[in-house]
Scaffold this motif. Structure first.
Motif, PDB file in Angstrom:
ATOM      1  N   THR A   1       0.833  -1.205   0.000  1.00 32.17           N
ATOM      2  CA  THR A   1       0.000   0.000   0.000  1.00 32.17           C
ATOM      3  C   THR A   1       0.867   1.254   0.000  1.00 32.17           C
ATOM      4  OG1 THR A   1      -1.815  -1.120   1.136  1.00 32.17           O
ATOM      5  CG2 THR A   1      -1.751   1.283   1.301  1.00 32.17           C
ATOM      6  N   ILE A   2       1.858   1.293   0.861  1.00 32.63           N
ATOM      7  CA  ILE A   2       2.723   2.470   0.962  1.00 32.63           C
ATOM      8  C   ILE A   2       3.597   2.602  -0.280  1.00 32.63           C
ATOM      9  CG2 ILE A   2       4.529   3.589   2.321  1.00 32.63           C
ATOM     10  CD1 ILE A   2       3.344   2.106   4.783  1.00 32.63           C
ATOM     11  N   HIS A   3       4.117   1.494  -0.749  1.00 28.12           N
ATOM     12  CA  HIS A   3       4.949   1.515  -1.959  1.00 28.12           C
ATOM     13  C   HIS A   3       4.129   1.978  -3.164  1.00 28.12           C
ATOM     14  CE1 HIS A   3       7.325  -0.497  -5.266  1.00 28.12           C
ATOM     15  NE2 HIS A   3       8.203   0.303  -4.696  1.00 28.12           N
ATOM     16  N   HIS A   4       2.903   1.499  -3.268  1.00 29.44           N
ATOM     17  CA  HIS A   4       2.017   1.901  -4.364  1.00 29.44           C
ATOM     18  C   HIS A   4       1.747   3.405  -4.307  1.00 29.44           C
ATOM     19  CE1 HIS A   4      -1.028   1.611  -7.448  1.00 29.44           C
ATOM     20  NE2 HIS A   4      -1.937   2.125  -6.621  1.00 29.44           N
ATOM     21  N   CYS A   5       1.596   3.948  -3.124  1.00 25.62           N
ATOM     22  CA  CYS A   5       1.374   5.384  -2.964  1.00 25.62           C
ATOM     23  C   CYS A   5       2.587   6.167  -3.470  1.00 25.62           C
ATOM     24  CB  CYS A   5       1.075   5.713  -1.501  1.00 25.62           C
ATOM     25  SG  CYS A   5       0.589   7.439  -1.237  1.00 25.62           S
ATOM     26  N   ALA A   6       3.767   5.746  -3.095  1.00 28.83           N
ATOM     27  CA  ALA A   6       4.987   6.426  -3.553  1.00 28.83           C
ATOM     28  C   ALA A   6       5.082   6.414  -5.073  1.00 28.83           C
ATOM     29  CB  ALA A   6       6.222   5.774  -2.930  1.00 28.83           C
ATOM     30  N   ILE A   7       4.821   5.259  -5.655  1.00 26.49           N
ATOM     31  CA  ILE A   7       4.888   5.137  -7.113  1.00 26.49           C
ATOM     32  C   ILE A   7       3.814   5.996  -7.777  1.00 26.49           C
ATOM     33  CG2 ILE A   7       4.500   3.540  -9.033  1.00 26.49           C
ATOM     34  CD1 ILE A   7       5.880   1.401  -7.288  1.00 26.49           C
ATOM     35  N   SER A   8       2.611   5.985  -7.232  1.00 26.80           N
ATOM     36  CA  SER A   8       1.515   6.781  -7.799  1.00 26.80           C
ATOM     37  C   SER A   8       1.844   8.270  -7.769  1.00 26.80           C
ATOM     38  CB  SER A   8       0.212   6.531  -7.034  1.00 26.80           C
ATOM     39  OG  SER A   8      -0.201   5.204  -7.205  1.00 26.80           O
TER      40      SER A   8
ATOM     41  N   HIS B   1       4.523   9.029 -10.338  1.00 23.45           N
ATOM     42  CA  HIS B   1       3.924   8.994 -11.673  1.00 23.45           C
ATOM     43  C   HIS B   1       3.084  10.251 -11.918  1.00 23.45           C
ATOM     44  CE1 HIS B   1       2.232   7.407 -15.337  1.00 23.45           C
ATOM     45  NE2 HIS B   1       1.022   7.601 -14.860  1.00 23.45           N
ATOM     46  N   MET B   2       2.307  10.642 -10.930  1.00 22.74           N
ATOM     47  CA  MET B   2       1.469  11.836 -11.068  1.00 22.74           C
ATOM     48  C   MET B   2       2.336  13.078 -11.231  1.00 22.74           C
ATOM     49  SD  MET B   2      -1.696  12.667 -11.248  1.00 22.74           S
ATOM     50  CE  MET B   2      -2.161  14.329 -11.698  1.00 22.74           C
ATOM     51  N   THR B   3       3.450  13.148 -10.537  1.00 26.32           N
ATOM     52  CA  THR B   3       4.382  14.259 -10.685  1.00 26.32           C
ATOM     53  C   THR B   3       4.868  14.353 -12.128  1.00 26.32           C
ATOM     54  OG1 THR B   3       5.109  14.099  -8.385  1.00 26.32           O
ATOM     55  CG2 THR B   3       6.600  15.202  -9.909  1.00 26.32           C
ATOM     56  N   THR B   4       5.241  13.224 -12.693  1.00 30.12           N
ATOM     57  CA  THR B   4       5.684  13.184 -14.086  1.00 30.12           C
ATOM     58  C   THR B   4       4.572  13.638 -15.022  1.00 30.12           C
ATOM     59  OG1 THR B   4       7.217  11.386 -13.596  1.00 30.12           O
ATOM     60  CG2 THR B   4       6.607  11.692 -15.903  1.00 30.12           C
TER      61      THR B   4
ATOM     62  N   GLN C   1       5.406  15.412  -4.339  1.00 35.74           N
ATOM     63  CA  GLN C   1       6.824  15.129  -4.110  1.00 35.74           C
ATOM     64  C   GLN C   1       7.082  14.765  -2.654  1.00 35.74           C
ATOM     65  OE1 GLN C   1       8.237  18.838  -5.740  1.00 35.74           O
ATOM     66  NE2 GLN C   1       8.784  17.874  -7.690  1.00 35.74           N
ATOM     67  N   ASP C   2       6.467  15.502  -1.737  1.00 36.45           N
ATOM     68  CA  ASP C   2       6.617  15.185  -0.309  1.00 36.45           C
ATOM     69  C   ASP C   2       6.073  13.798   0.002  1.00 36.45           C
ATOM     70  OD1 ASP C   2       7.760  17.655   0.214  1.00 36.45           O
ATOM     71  OD2 ASP C   2       5.922  18.532   1.038  1.00 36.45           O
ATOM     72  N   CYS C   3       4.914  13.493  -0.563  1.00 32.81           N
ATOM     73  CA  CYS C   3       4.267  12.210  -0.290  1.00 32.81           C
ATOM     74  C   CYS C   3       5.106  11.046  -0.823  1.00 32.81           C
ATOM     75  CB  CYS C   3       2.865  12.204  -0.903  1.00 32.81           C
ATOM     76  SG  CYS C   3       1.835  10.839  -0.351  1.00 32.81           S
ATOM     77  N   ALA C   4       5.600  11.187  -2.033  1.00 27.71           N
ATOM     78  CA  ALA C   4       6.434  10.129  -2.610  1.00 27.71           C
ATOM     79  C   ALA C   4       7.677   9.885  -1.755  1.00 27.71           C
ATOM     80  CB  ALA C   4       6.830  10.483  -4.040  1.00 27.71           C
TER      81      ALA C   4
ATOM     82  N   CYS D   1      -4.919   9.119  -7.931  1.00 24.02           N
ATOM     83  CA  CYS D   1      -3.783   9.321  -7.034  1.00 24.02           C
ATOM     84  C   CYS D   1      -4.275   9.754  -5.659  1.00 24.02           C
ATOM     85  CB  CYS D   1      -2.826  10.355  -7.627  1.00 24.02           C
ATOM     86  SG  CYS D   1      -1.281  10.517  -6.704  1.00 24.02           S
ATOM     87  N   GLY D   2      -5.266  10.639  -5.638  1.00 22.64           N
ATOM     88  CA  GLY D   2      -5.828  11.094  -4.368  1.00 22.64           C
ATOM     89  C   GLY D   2      -6.404   9.947  -3.560  1.00 22.64           C
ATOM     90  N   GLN D   3      -7.130   9.060  -4.220  1.00 23.30           N
ATOM     91  CA  GLN D   3      -7.690   7.896  -3.525  1.00 23.30           C
ATOM     92  C   GLN D   3      -6.587   6.998  -2.981  1.00 23.30           C
ATOM     93  OE1 GLN D   3     -10.318   6.099  -6.393  1.00 23.30           O
ATOM     94  NE2 GLN D   3     -11.867   7.704  -6.179  1.00 23.30           N
TER      95      GLN D   3
END
Length: 122
Positions: free
Chosen positions: A25-32, A35-38, A57-60, A106-108
């Motif tokens: 869950t946490i890893h998926h959030c970082a990746i999301s 990706h959203m930043t890109t 960026q902070d969240c990732a 990404c928000g979800q």
């Protein structure tokens, strides 16, 4: 990437603090968030999304650190999980303010991660 189902022991309590589901869950959030930043850098309205970009960026970053702390069974995992939950909640709320599908998804993801981290602090 999915992690093997394992339980880590905290060196100070000896209780299982998480499973592979939490790590995923946490890893998926970082990746999301990465990706959203890109994706945001490719949008024409990037300058109207400065707060979202900063929060992503902070969240990732915090999620990446959180995964590492959990994998190490660090005694600071629970403390860090509170910070991670707060950052994910702010990021998720910011993303949900934008109507595009990528921001909504990404928000979800961030809000799910925030709840998972909050449970770890309990």
């Amino acid at each position: 990437m999915h992690y093997q189902t394992v339980f880590f022991q905290t060196p100070y309590e000896g209780k299982p603090i998480h499973s592979s589901d939490l790590l995923n869950t946490i890893h998926h959030c970082a990746i999301s968030c990465n990706h959203m930043t890109t994706m945001l850098y490719k949008k024409q309205d990037l300058f109207g999304r400065g707060e979202q970009l900063s929060n992503l960026q902070d969240c990732a970053e915090i999620c990446g650190l959180m995964v590492n702390y959990l994998a190490l069974s660090s005694k600071f995992s629970k403390v860090f999980s509170s910070v991670c939950a707060s950052v994910c909640e702010v990021c998720g709320s910011t993303c949900m303010q934008f109507p595009d599908q990528a921001s909504q998804q990404c928000g979800q993801t961030c809000l799910i991660c925030a709840k998972a981290c909050q449970q770890l602090t309990a």
